[in-house]
Design an enzyme around this catalytic site. Structure first.
Site, PDB file in Angstrom:
ATOM      1  N   SER B 326       0.805  -1.228   0.000  1.00 52.30           N
ATOM      2  CA  SER B 326       0.000   0.000   0.000  1.00 52.30           C
ATOM      3  C   SER B 326       0.832   1.269   0.000  1.00 52.30           C
ATOM      4  O   SER B 326       0.310   2.351  -0.228  1.00 52.30           O
ATOM      5  CB  SER B 326      -0.913   0.012   1.229  1.00 52.30           C
ATOM      6  OG  SER B 326      -1.720  -1.137   1.234  1.00 52.30           O
ATOM      7  N   ASP B 350     -17.129   0.406  -1.888  1.00 48.12           N
ATOM      8  CA  ASP B 350     -16.278  -0.730  -1.526  1.00 48.12           C
ATOM      9  C   ASP B 350     -17.072  -1.715  -0.702  1.00 48.12           C
ATOM     10  O   ASP B 350     -17.291  -1.502   0.477  1.00 48.12           O
ATOM     11  CB  ASP B 350     -15.064  -0.221  -0.730  1.00 48.12           C
ATOM     12  CG  ASP B 350     -14.252  -1.381  -0.149  1.00 48.12           C
ATOM     13  OD1 ASP B 350     -14.438  -2.545  -0.586  1.00 48.12           O
ATOM     14  OD2 ASP B 350     -13.416  -1.123   0.736  1.00 48.12           O
ATOM     15  N   HIS B 371     -15.124  -0.785   2.992  1.00 46.89           N
ATOM     16  CA  HIS B 371     -15.108   0.530   3.629  1.00 46.89           C
ATOM     17  C   HIS B 371     -16.334   1.364   3.260  1.00 46.89           C
ATOM     18  O   HIS B 371     -16.439   2.516   3.638  1.00 46.89           O
ATOM     19  CB  HIS B 371     -13.849   1.310   3.215  1.00 46.89           C
ATOM     20  CG  HIS B 371     -12.563   0.607   3.592  1.00 46.89           C
ATOM     21  ND1 HIS B 371     -12.018   0.683   4.838  1.00 46.89           N
ATOM     22  CD2 HIS B 371     -11.745  -0.204   2.862  1.00 46.89           C
ATOM     23  CE1 HIS B 371     -10.896  -0.037   4.870  1.00 46.89           C
ATOM     24  NE2 HIS B 371     -10.715  -0.596   3.668  1.00 46.89           N
TER      25      HIS B 371
END
Lengths: 380, 642
Positions: B326, B350, B371
């Protein structure tokens, strides 16, 4: 003839009446003494340089010289007749001491040469250098010369016994000197040339067996090294290579006193003892070497003069043998240092540092002085 | 005694003897003739040969090795020095009061009566101005003692052979490297003249990279030696030119903090001075003691290092290639903005997974259940994977690649160090060339979250982060700041121009959320933070997992656990330091890597009082641009550590 005239004509009588010089009174030969002084002084000067300008070494050698001159003076006073009587006893004593060395001697550097007499190191082979010509001269002077075969046989025996004992120590250099000093007496006594040629033939014929069985390893190595020093550059060849380099790099003029690099930088081994001629040759050049040879020649000539003028057969033979032995000293030393001869431990007479050998040498000169003095006091 | 016979043969005997003596005289004359000729032959005919041999004996041309340059950190802390086996020498001509000096020296170091006796003997046999040893093999304490008092003891010197020593040992091993004995292969390629008296050469790291600078130029002396090789006289001398000292960008304090922060773990910290590209800290743990290698490491020590599963000889900062995971998201967020794929307001749904059109495969988010609606800021703060799957899909792999390489991925950073690896920034072209297979769309998604083929060294991560902090200005990273008196400037690459300058602020602001936001993944490090950090966490998979298998750390062997990553820079308003941290098998960037970064940043940015070092920093910047590094900076360092 008046009494005075008769006395003046008496053999040796001139000495009684002529005002004798101080030198004559102490039985010293002037020219010989002058040459000795010149050589020993030269020795000290060269030694000062060879020792790395160490005054202590020079002073010690100076004291040896004084001692040696003292010995010479004492020996010179001995009546030659007495010397002749002493000769066989000196010889016998020498042989006994050599036997003692063989059984009780001290070892040093792989050889057994010294007798330890209460802290005093004594080398009987040195005594033999004098005793041998004395004994030979004593023996042959009493014979009808030239010597007959029987006398030659006895003479060879006299020569062989100590020579073998010394060679056995092993000390080949001294053995050769002792043997040759005896052989010279035989030669001077008129040994027939037939014997001499025969001896040379036998000697040459015995080279091979001697090489195979008669020599120690280190002796063989020395000879091999002489023939090809490069074969063992850092080992046995080192000495010869470095001494030849020292001599050769001196050139005609030399590098100058105290300026020899080979000796001062420790490349030259034994620079102050056996190899001192290399130091002289390096620093003083060919000029110095030739000058030294000239002085040696003068010394030998004076010695031969004394021999020729000697009053007795004993004195003649002894003087001649001593002179020729001295020559052998010089020749062997200068030859070995310059790579002509194998390295045997023979110092350069009167120049090299060393005590015992010096005393023997000067005892010999004392005998020469005594022989010279004999001429004037006892005319026969 | 037959008197009669003697008398009778007297004259005949004399004649016989005279004849024989004449023969003997001839014999003598021939003998002396031979000797005279022999000496003439040696001294005249072969004079040149022996003269040359004698000179060769005597005079030697000896090389003198130059002193190897020292290595300092930016504050003058010594990192590599030349430690001699010291002896204490006196040059008697220069000593004012010999007895007093010897007495004074006896008070400083242990000098036995034996030493003094030997000294006196040697002093008698020396040449003028030849140093005479009084004590051999001084200890380090004694050297220090003498160093302090030497100025008031004229004629006293401490001399020796120099051997490289790294006083900081393990902490700097991967940053500086080490020197070692020159081996045969090196001997073949080295300049035989310049290295004629040199025994050591840089083998690794800065020591190797700057070998030419550090080594210097050989000197020589023409000396007269004796048969034992002892120098008696120097006839002629050309002094060696010492190697240049190096001043590194490294800060020993920051390096130490980074090292301590990683203590006991396998990990990396690379910290870069944002303004210059200078490397402030380069730590790879575990390290090794470089001093072991200098004089030749024992095979036992070497195999212990080589065979250790922790791979201490492996420089993770330059050789370690990790999936950036990430931590690459800020780059791709910038790419999305630049290419107009997303705006700061763009939102993505998401649900916890992503699907490509016409593909039933689920690309999972790290968070089960997802999320929800995610914009750019939240995607960064929460490290939402689905947002970046979508972004990557829309950008396509080639645009991802083309944009990422602007930040230094996939290529060597050209750092002045050795054994750097280039990492991988995949593209269709790359895959065709290296694998000979076409690119699959799913691979774009993996690449979009810094997984799949993507590999980067921690150094590359730090460089990329510094480039973001610099808003597109990328410096090549540099270890060395100063060579001798000469300042080195890191080359600056062409600035990355985005379609809108404000894209930088958007992404940097979103990276701020990672640390300072309510839901930021690295929010644990924002406590009592006197400055602001922009950062990004990352969690790199060590092994791939099949669809539907949940990763459960407790069930995975420690060595197979995920790597924890963190990149970041600070302070936000005026970036000074960019840091990349990898903690191998540290699981989560948020919990294990980011605290390390915080400590490193604190070490660089905060003064001893815990406040931002604004003043100090200004001073240092001025010093960095100025000429003399030495005294004032060393004082600063001592205050820091003290």
């Amino acid at each position: 003839m008046k009494y005075g005239e008769f006395v003046r004509r008496m053999p040796g009588a001139g000495d009684l009446h002529r005002r004798r010089t101080l030198l004559q009174r102490i039985r010293l030969d002037g020219p010989l003494l002058a040459l000795l002084l010149l050589l020993t002084a030269t020795g000290l000067v060269v030694l000062y340089s060879a020792s790395g300008q160490d005054l202590e070494t020079v002073q010690r050698q100076g004291r040896f010289f004084l001692l040696a001159y003292g010995v010479m003076l004492v020996v010179a006073q001995i009546d030659l007749q007495r010397v002749a009587r002493l000769a066989p006893w000196a010889y016998l004593g020498g042989v006994v001491l050599l036997l003692a060395v063989t059984f009780f001697g001290t070892h040093a550097k792989g050889a057994q040469r010294w007798l330890n007499l209460g802290g005093f190191q004594f080398q009987p082979s040195e005594l033999m250098k004098i005793a041998m010509p004395m004994a030979m001269a004593w023996y042959l002077a009493a014979r009808d010369l030239p010597p007959r075969a029987r006398h030659i046989g006895v003479s060879l025996l006299i020569i062989a016994i100590p020579t073998l004992l010394i060679a056995e120590q092993p000390d080949l250099g001294t053995a050769i000197l002792v043997a040759s000093s005896g052989a010279f007496v035989l030669f001077l006594a008129g040994l027939s040339w037939r014997y001499i040629v025969a001896a040379i033939v036998v000697l040459l014929a015995s080279v091979w067996p001697l090489w195979q069985f008669g020599l120690h390893d280190y002796q063989r190595r020395r000879v091999l090294t002489l023939l090809d020093p490069e074969s063992d550059k850092l080992g046995a060849g080192w000495n010869i290579i470095q001494s030849k380099t020292a001599i050769g790099s001196g050139g005609y003029e030399g590098k100058g006193w105290l300026h020899g690099t080979q000796s001062h930088l420790d490349f030259l081994p034994e620079g102050h003892t056996d190899f001192i001629i290399a130091v002289l040759a390096e620093e003083w050049g060919l000029r110095g070497v030739l000058a030294l040879l000239l002085v040696y020649t003068l010394l030998l000539m004076r010695g031969m003069w004394i021999a020729v003028r000697a009053a007795s057969g004993f004195g003649r033979l002894l003087a001649g043998a001593l002179v020729l032995t001295f020559f052998v000293y010089v020749f062997v030393n200068m030859g070995m240092v310059s790579g002509l001869l194998p390295v045997v431990g023979v110092p350069l007479p009167l120049i090299s540092q060393g005590g015992t050998a010096l005393v023997t040498l000067f005892a010999g000169f004392g005998l020469l002085m005594a022989i010279a003095a004999e001429k004037r006091t006892l005319m026969r | 005694m037959p008197e009669r016979l003697t008398l009778k043969d007297f004259s005949r005997e004399v004649r016989l003897f005279g004849g024989r003596l004449l023969v003997a005289a001839l014999f003598v004359a021939v003998g002396f003739g031979i000797l005279a000729y022999r000496y003439y032959d040696l001294q005249v005919n072969h004079y040149e040969t022996y003269r040359t041999a004698s000179d060769r004996n005597r005079v030697q041309l000896q090389p003198i090795a130059p002193r190897r340059g020292l290595i300092y950190d930016r504050n003058g802390v010594l990192l590599a020095q030349n430690l001699p086996t010291y002896s204490l020498n006196l040059v008697v001509e220069r000593v004012e009061d010999l007895e007093g000096t010897i007495e004074a020296l006896s008070g400083l170091v242990a000098i036995s009566d034996d030493d003094i006796a030997k000294f006196r003997r040697r002093a008698r046999e020396r040449r003028p101005f030849q140093p005479v040893p009084l004590r051999m093999r001084l200890s380090e304490v004694e050297i220090a003692q003498l160093a302090v008092h030497r100025p008031r003891l004229p004629g006293v010197s401490v001399d020796a052979e120099l051997v490289r020593h790294y006083p900081q040992g393990e902490v700097f091993s991967h940053a500086i490297g080490y020197v070692g004995r020159i081996n045969e292969q090196e001997l073949e390629r080295l300049d035989p003249v310049n290295y004629s008296d040199t025994h050591y050469i840089g083998k690794l790291g800065v020591e190797r990279f700057y070998e030419d600078e550090l080594h210097g130029t050989v000197g020589y002396q023409n000396v007269e030696t004796n048969a034992r090789g002892r120098i008696l006289r120097v006839l002629e001398r050309g002094d060696p030119i010492p190697g240049n000292d190096l001043v590194l960008h490294l800060d020993a304090h920051v390096q130490q903090v980074a090292y301590d922060a990683l203590a006991g773990r396998r990990g990396v910290v690379v910290a870069i001075d944002v303004k210059s590209g200078g490397v402030l800290a380069l730590v790879s743990t575990p390290g090794f003691d470089p001093n072991l290698f200098v004089t030749g490491i024992s095979s036992k020590d070497y195999s212990a290092l080589r065979d250790s599963p922790d791979m201490p000889l492996y420089n993770r900062a330059l050789q370690g290639q990790y999936p950036p995971a990430s931590t690459i998201k800020p780059i791709y967020a910038l790419a999305g903005l630049h290419y107009g794929i997303v705006t700061p307001q763009t939102r993505v749904w998401d649900p916890g997974f992503y699907r490509l059109p016409n593909d039933s495969r689920n690309y999972r988010d790290w968070k089960r259940g997802g999320h929800g609606w995610v914009d750019l800021k939240l995607s960064m703060a929460q490290s939402c994977d689905v947002y970046y799957y979508d972004l990557a899909h829309k950008l396509g792999i080639d645009r991802l690649h083309d944009f990422a390489i602007l930040f230094g991925f996939g290529h060597p950073t050209n750092i002045d160090n050795t054994h750097e690896r280039r990492g991988i920034m995949p593209s269709r072209e790359w895959k065709r060339q290296t694998r000979g297979v076409a690119w699959y769309p799913g691979e774009t998604l993996s690449a979009g979250i810094g997984q799949g083929y993507t590999l980067a060294t921690p150094l590359q991560l730090a460089v990329a982060t510094a480039t973001i902090a610099n808003r597109g200005v990328r410096h090549e990273p540099r270890m060395v700041k100063q060579v001798g008196e000469r300042d080195l400037e890191a080359p600056t690459l062409e600035r990355i121009e985005l379609s809108r300058e404000s894209h930088w602020d958007v992404v940097i602001d979103s990276m701020r959320e990672v640390v300072h936001g309510q839901q930021g993944t690295a929010r644990i490090i924002n406590r009592d933070l006197p400055y602001e950090i922009a950062g990004k966490t990352g969690t790199a998979q060590v092994v791939g997992y099949a669809q539907g298998v949940k990763y459960d750390a407790s069930k995975v062997k420690e060595r197979l656990r995920d790597h924890a990553l963190f990149v970041g820079f600070a302070p936000l308003d005026d970036p000074q330091i960019a840091v990349a941290v990898v903690v191998e098998n540290g699981e989560h960037g948020s919990s294990t890597a980011s605290p390390v970064a915080r400590q490193v940043m604190d070490a660089w940015l905060l003064g001893p009082d815990g406040q931002l070092r604004q003043e100090g920093m200004l001073v240092q910047q001025r010093d960095a641009s100025g000429e003399a590094p030495a005294v004032t900076q060393r004082t600063v360092t001592m205050e820091q550590s003290g």
